[in-house]
Write a protein that holds these residues in place. Sequence first.
Motif: not given
Length: 133
Positions: A43-50, A104-107, A110-119, A124-125
């Motif tokens: 689930y990608l975090a959307a910039p405006m929520g959701g 492509c993305f580096e992952l 950041t937590g048990e079930n969370t991550l940061k991606w860098i395209r 980033t997101g």
Amino acid sequence: MNYRLLTICIALLALTAADSASAAQERYSADDIRQGIVGRRIYLAAPMGGEFPLNYRLDGKVDGTGEALGLGRLAKPKDTGTWWVEGDQLCQKFQTWYKGQPMCFELYKTGENTLKWIRNNGQTGTARIGNSL
């Protein structure tokens, strides 16, 4: 007081803090991607929520839908494509999203079930790792 020197010191401290924060996050290896991402809904975090779900299927296919976010008003709400692992990056190419261009993305965990991606273009997101498909 030398303001240039002070400015340089502040900039160096900021860079050091940013490097320390990145070092604290564990980067996904190719094996981590195959074990922790493939076969799951992300689930990608959307910039405006959701959240924007993407399904990384075991057969090398990826699909997603932005209908819950109202994407249908702006673009094609659903698309499918392929994913692959290149080095320690997760790559994907959709049929129409992003004009069908591969990315492509580096992952980073950041937590048990969370991550940061860098395209590969610098965007980033964050994302949440969902259940198995």
